[in-house]
Design an enzyme around this catalytic site. Structure first.
Site, PDB file in Angstrom:
ATOM      1  N   ARG A 103      32.081 112.833  50.508  1.00 14.60           N
ATOM      2  CA  ARG A 103      30.635 112.929  50.063  1.00 14.60           C
ATOM      3  C   ARG A 103      30.518 112.210  48.501  1.00 14.60           C
ATOM      4  O   ARG A 103      31.249 112.345  47.679  1.00 14.60           O
ATOM      5  CB  ARG A 103      30.503 114.383  49.606  1.00 14.60           C
ATOM      6  CG  ARG A 103      29.077 114.786  48.941  1.00 14.60           C
ATOM      7  CD  ARG A 103      28.782 116.046  48.956  1.00 14.60           C
ATOM      8  NE  ARG A 103      28.119 116.620  50.322  1.00 14.60           N
ATOM      9  CZ  ARG A 103      27.408 117.817  50.284  1.00 14.60           C
ATOM     10  NH1 ARG A 103      27.204 118.564  49.240  1.00 14.60           N
ATOM     11  NH2 ARG A 103      27.062 118.136  51.523  1.00 14.60           N
ATOM     12  N   HIS A 130      22.537 112.226  55.416  1.00 18.43           N
ATOM     13  CA  HIS A 130      23.541 113.698  55.907  1.00 18.43           C
ATOM     14  C   HIS A 130      23.505 114.111  57.264  1.00 18.43           C
ATOM     15  O   HIS A 130      23.102 114.881  57.698  1.00 18.43           O
ATOM     16  CB  HIS A 130      22.671 114.541  55.265  1.00 18.43           C
ATOM     17  CG  HIS A 130      23.724 116.025  54.780  1.00 18.43           C
ATOM     18  ND1 HIS A 130      24.973 116.099  54.997  1.00 18.43           N
ATOM     19  CD2 HIS A 130      23.404 117.165  54.258  1.00 18.43           C
ATOM     20  CE1 HIS A 130      25.491 117.004  54.653  1.00 18.43           C
ATOM     21  NE2 HIS A 130      24.488 117.691  54.337  1.00 18.43           N
ATOM     22  N   GLN A 133      24.650 117.354  58.612  1.00 15.96           N
ATOM     23  CA  GLN A 133      23.676 118.392  58.761  1.00 15.96           C
ATOM     24  C   GLN A 133      22.608 118.367  59.914  1.00 15.96           C
ATOM     25  O   GLN A 133      22.404 119.605  60.656  1.00 15.96           O
ATOM     26  CB  GLN A 133      22.786 117.993  57.575  1.00 15.96           C
ATOM     27  CG  GLN A 133      21.770 119.170  57.374  1.00 15.96           C
ATOM     28  CD  GLN A 133      22.382 120.568  57.009  1.00 15.96           C
ATOM     29  OE1 GLN A 133      22.988 120.726  56.221  1.00 15.96           O
ATOM     30  NE2 GLN A 133      21.722 121.686  57.732  1.00 15.96           N
ATOM     31  N   ASP A 219      13.619 120.693  52.413  1.00 17.12           N
ATOM     32  CA  ASP A 219      14.979 120.641  51.658  1.00 17.12           C
ATOM     33  C   ASP A 219      14.469 120.575  50.268  1.00 17.12           C
ATOM     34  O   ASP A 219      13.360 120.704  50.027  1.00 17.12           O
ATOM     35  CB  ASP A 219      15.569 119.255  51.721  1.00 17.12           C
ATOM     36  CG  ASP A 219      16.898 119.135  51.345  1.00 17.12           C
ATOM     37  OD1 ASP A 219      17.335 120.071  50.768  1.00 17.12           O
ATOM     38  OD2 ASP A 219      17.630 118.256  51.349  1.00 17.12           O
ATOM     39  N   CYS A 258      18.649 123.002  55.211  1.00 17.38           N
ATOM     40  CA  CYS A 258      20.096 122.593  55.045  1.00 17.38           C
ATOM     41  C   CYS A 258      20.576 123.690  54.185  1.00 17.38           C
ATOM     42  O   CYS A 258      21.963 123.868  54.068  1.00 17.38           O
ATOM     43  CB  CYS A 258      20.403 120.988  54.912  1.00 17.38           C
ATOM     44  SG  CYS A 258      19.620 120.583  53.198  1.00 17.38           S
ATOM     45  N   ARG A 286      27.187 124.544  61.195  1.00 17.30           N
ATOM     46  CA  ARG A 286      27.833 123.677  60.595  1.00 17.30           C
ATOM     47  C   ARG A 286      29.472 123.673  60.850  1.00 17.30           C
ATOM     48  O   ARG A 286      30.070 122.742  60.996  1.00 17.30           O
ATOM     49  CB  ARG A 286      27.764 123.430  58.902  1.00 17.30           C
ATOM     50  CG  ARG A 286      26.414 123.449  58.245  1.00 17.30           C
ATOM     51  CD  ARG A 286      25.783 122.202  58.524  1.00 17.30           C
ATOM     52  NE  ARG A 286      26.549 121.176  57.788  1.00 17.30           N
ATOM     53  CZ  ARG A 286      26.565 120.782  56.639  1.00 17.30           C
ATOM     54  NH1 ARG A 286      25.910 121.509  55.561  1.00 17.30           N
ATOM     55  NH2 ARG A 286      27.151 119.804  56.122  1.00 17.30           N
TER      56      ARG A 286
HETATM   57  N1  NVA Z   1      18.995 116.420  49.738  1.00 18.05           N
HETATM   58  C1  NVA Z   1      19.916 117.416  49.153  1.00 18.05           C
HETATM   59  C2  NVA Z   1      20.962 117.969  50.295  1.00 18.05           C
HETATM   60  C3  NVA Z   1      21.964 119.093  49.783  1.00 18.05           C
HETATM   61  C4  NVA Z   1      22.845 119.569  51.022  1.00 18.05           C
HETATM   62  C5  NVA Z   1      20.920 116.919  48.227  1.00 18.05           C
HETATM   63  O1  NVA Z   1      21.106 115.557  48.300  1.00 18.05           O
HETATM   64  O2  NVA Z   1      21.004 117.308  47.239  1.00 18.05           O
HETATM   65  N1   CP Z   2      23.863 121.576  53.394  1.00 14.42           N
HETATM   66  C1   CP Z   2      24.889 121.350  52.962  1.00 14.42           C
HETATM   67  O1   CP Z   2      25.416 120.384  52.927  1.00 14.42           O
HETATM   68  O2   CP Z   2      25.370 122.226  51.777  1.00 14.42           O
HETATM   69  P1   CP Z   2      26.338 122.021  50.789  1.00 14.42           P
HETATM   70  O3   CP Z   2      25.861 121.024  49.729  1.00 14.42           O
HETATM   71  O4   CP Z   2      26.825 123.341  50.263  1.00 14.42           O
HETATM   72  O5   CP Z   2      27.741 121.275  51.320  1.00 14.42           O
END
Ligand code: NVA
Ligand code: CP
Length: 301
Positions: A103, A130, A133, A219, A258, A286
């Site tokens: 990540r 993502h 997700q 989101d 998400c 998930r």
């Molecule tokens: N769009 C959000 C998703 C978190 C799972 C982010 O990148 O912070």
């Molecule tokens: N939705 C998601 O990816 O959550 P986290 O950031 O908690 O992993």
């Protein structure tokens, strides 16, 4: 995706048959939870350059329930935090483990790492995508609709990484995807154009975008790594998912997010906790989707 390794990087690079077999396995893993195991023990390393709760815990639990194990690398307590490059780290990890979840921010970085890795890499979120997700989201919809053919999905909010992966998913499913964002926050044109789908439509007005929606998805308005500001929040205000906006669909409409959610910003409590909210099942799924992705990357399906 290279031929040698089954990396899981973006949904638009997978064949529909692959996406569907991962999803089929996800449902089976849910039904037979704790019964399905790896043919032999496997170890997963996870590198998190950004925070995570769901991705981190569901991959860890999922691995352990498959009789595998996990090593987690946080920046602060590894040599990554002292400047050792990700490239060198990946070369070393490839010698120890069977598979890696990464990540980070830069989408290009994950592709560069794949060139060095001698084990499969899974995209655990970048600034641009993502994919894990979205498979969990689709699994959740499959549990609630007889068929996803021609259902209407409306994305309301920021045209971000999660939205991009929804766009990619349109290559594999026959749903309609309406996208509504503040001007300047739509997904990049190239991403939509590459999919060449007449099923994706853009709207400035959220009320028009949710008309007839079977599912509304949103989101955070401020993704990890972005700067928040009062101006930004003001710009997004009319894109909040609340009871009033949902009343404009004129039908029963499911809600997806998400998570983590920012209650009172992109969604109100009454929608998050309402009877048509699927967010907790979505988060649970998930786990099975990640197990299925692991099995697929490791050529066990
Ligand atoms: N769009 C959000 C998703 C978190 C799972 C982010 O990148 O912070
Ligand atoms: N939705 C998601 O990816 O959550 P986290 O950031 O908690 O992993």
């Amino acid at each position: 995706m290279t031929n040698k390794f089954r990396h899981f990087l973006n949904l638009n690079e997978l064949k529909s048959s692959q996406v569907k077999s991962i999803l089929k396995k996800s449902h089976q893993l849910k039904k037979d939870y704790r019964k399905i195991k790896f043919s032999k023990k496997k170890i997963l390393a996870m590198i998190f350059e950004k925070p995570s709760t769901r991705t981190r815990v569901s991959f860890e639990v999922g691995m352990k329930q498959l009789d595998g194990d996990v090593v987690i690398l946080d920046h602060a307590d590894t040599q990554l935090g002292r400047g050792e490059s990700l490239e060198d780290t990946i070369k070393v990890l490839s010698r120890y483990v069977d598979i890696i979840v990464y990540r980070g921010s830069d989408e290009k970085q994950i592709y560069d790492l794949c060139k060095l890795s001698t084990v499969p890499i899974i995209n655990g979120l970048t600034d641009d995508s993502h994919p894990c997700q979205i498979l969990a989201d689709i699994m959740t919809l499959q549990e609630n609709f007889k068929s996803l053919d021609k259902i209407n999905i409306s994305w309301v909010g920021d045209g971000n990484n999660v939205c991009n992966s929804w766009i990619h998913s349109c290559l594999h499913f026959n749903y309609n995807l309406n996208i509504t964002c503040p001007v300047g926050n739509f997904p990049k044109k190239e991403i939509i154009e590459k999919i060449k789908s007449s099923k994706i439509k853009l709207f400035d007005d959220p009320i028009l975008a949710v008309k007839n929606a079977d599912v509304v998805v949103t989101d955070t308005w401020v993704s990890m790594g972005m700067k928040n500001s009062p101006e930004r929040l003001k710009k997004f205000k009319k894109f909040q998912i609340n009871k009033e906006l949902l009343s404009k669909t004129n039908k029963k409409t499911f809600f997806l997010h998400c998570l983590p959610a920012h209650r009172g910003c992109e969604v109100t409590d009454e929608v998050m906790d309402g009877e048509n909210s699927l967010v907790w099942n979505e988060a649970e799924n998930r786990l099975y989707v990640h197990q299925a992705i692991l099995l697929w990357c490791l050529k066990e399906i």
